[in-house]
Design a protein around this motif. Structure first.
Motif, PDB file in Angstrom:
ATOM      1  N   ARG A  23      -6.839  -6.932 -20.670  1.00  0.00           N
ATOM      2  CA  ARG A  23      -7.566  -6.954 -19.398  1.00  0.00           C
ATOM      3  C   ARG A  23      -6.629  -6.477 -18.293  1.00  0.00           C
ATOM      4  O   ARG A  23      -5.552  -7.029 -18.102  1.00  0.00           O
ATOM      5  N   CYS A  24      -7.054  -5.446 -17.571  1.00  0.00           N
ATOM      6  CA  CYS A  24      -6.311  -4.951 -16.420  1.00  0.00           C
ATOM      7  C   CYS A  24      -7.106  -5.313 -15.172  1.00  0.00           C
ATOM      8  O   CYS A  24      -8.232  -4.853 -14.996  1.00  0.00           O
ATOM      9  N   GLN A  25      -6.521  -6.152 -14.326  1.00  0.00           N
ATOM     10  CA  GLN A  25      -7.188  -6.540 -13.089  1.00  0.00           C
ATOM     11  C   GLN A  25      -6.619  -5.725 -11.938  1.00  0.00           C
ATOM     12  O   GLN A  25      -5.464  -5.925 -11.532  1.00  0.00           O
ATOM     13  N   THR A  26      -7.423  -4.802 -11.429  1.00  0.00           N
ATOM     14  CA  THR A  26      -7.008  -3.950 -10.320  1.00  0.00           C
ATOM     15  C   THR A  26      -8.244  -3.406  -9.623  1.00  0.00           C
ATOM     16  O   THR A  26      -9.307  -3.287 -10.230  1.00  0.00           O
ATOM     17  N   ASP A  27      -8.078  -3.069  -8.364  1.00  0.00           N
ATOM     18  CA  ASP A  27      -9.128  -2.376  -7.620  1.00  0.00           C
ATOM     19  C   ASP A  27      -8.882  -0.871  -7.586  1.00  0.00           C
ATOM     20  O   ASP A  27      -9.700  -0.123  -7.061  1.00  0.00           O
ATOM     21  N   ASP A  28      -7.763  -0.432  -8.128  1.00  0.00           N
ATOM     22  CA  ASP A  28      -7.418   0.982  -8.116  1.00  0.00           C
ATOM     23  C   ASP A  28      -8.078   1.676  -9.314  1.00  0.00           C
ATOM     24  O   ASP A  28      -7.425   2.059 -10.284  1.00  0.00           O
ATOM     25  N   VAL A  29      -9.392   1.819  -9.212  1.00  0.00           N
ATOM     26  CA  VAL A  29     -10.177   2.381 -10.314  1.00  0.00           C
ATOM     27  C   VAL A  29      -9.770   3.823 -10.591  1.00  0.00           C
ATOM     28  O   VAL A  29      -9.655   4.237 -11.749  1.00  0.00           O
ATOM     29  N   GLU A  30      -9.513   4.582  -9.550  1.00  0.00           N
ATOM     30  CA  GLU A  30      -9.137   5.990  -9.726  1.00  0.00           C
ATOM     31  C   GLU A  30      -7.854   6.119 -10.547  1.00  0.00           C
ATOM     32  O   GLU A  30      -7.775   6.919 -11.476  1.00  0.00           O
ATOM     33  N   ARG A  31      -6.854   5.322 -10.226  1.00  0.00           N
ATOM     34  CA  ARG A  31      -5.587   5.383 -10.989  1.00  0.00           C
ATOM     35  C   ARG A  31      -5.794   4.877 -12.413  1.00  0.00           C
ATOM     36  O   ARG A  31      -5.246   5.435 -13.362  1.00  0.00           O
ATOM     37  N   PHE A  32      -6.585   3.803 -12.579  1.00  0.00           N
ATOM     38  CA  PHE A  32      -6.879   3.291 -13.914  1.00  0.00           C
ATOM     39  C   PHE A  32      -7.489   4.395 -14.774  1.00  0.00           C
ATOM     40  O   PHE A  32      -7.046   4.628 -15.903  1.00  0.00           O
TER      41      PHE A  32
END
Length: 107
Positions: free
Chosen positions: A73-82
């Motif tokens: 699980r990766c918790q981030t708001d940086d969807v573009e970088r993900f």
């Protein structure tokens, strides 16, 4: 040799209709039947993925779905970088984008 064809499944539904519960069952069934690991982008901190091994965006670069844990699980708001990192470095696993609708609005 057969050419690999990625598959995309989209799940749409109202709040509290069981989308995440269905997705978790899908993840577990796929792992049981095909030993395919999973990487979840969890932008909302869903409790249902609390048992998945946490992974940072930087650690995805060396990610292998066949590693010591099958579920991440990766918790981030940086969807573009993900999405960039996943496209570049991740192979042979299920990718789940959980609660990302607000990040794609207007596109």
């Amino acid at each position: 040799m057969e050419e690999y064809k990625p598959k995309i499944y989209i799940q749409i539904g109202g709040k509290d209709t069981g989308k995440s519960t269905f997705t978790l069952k899908f993840i577990m069934d796929l792992y049981t039947s095909q030993r395919v690991g999973c990487l979840v982008l969890d932008t909302a901190g869903q409790d249902i993925y609390a048992d998945f091994h946490p992974i940072t965006l930087d650690d995805i670069i060396g990610f292998r779905a066949t590693g010591p844990y099958p579920f991440y699980r990766c918790q981030t708001d940086d969807v573009e970088r993900f999405l960039y990192v996943v496209e570049r470095y991740v192979r042979n696993c299920l990718i789940v984008l959980e609660d990302v609708t607000p990040h794609f609005a207007g596109t």
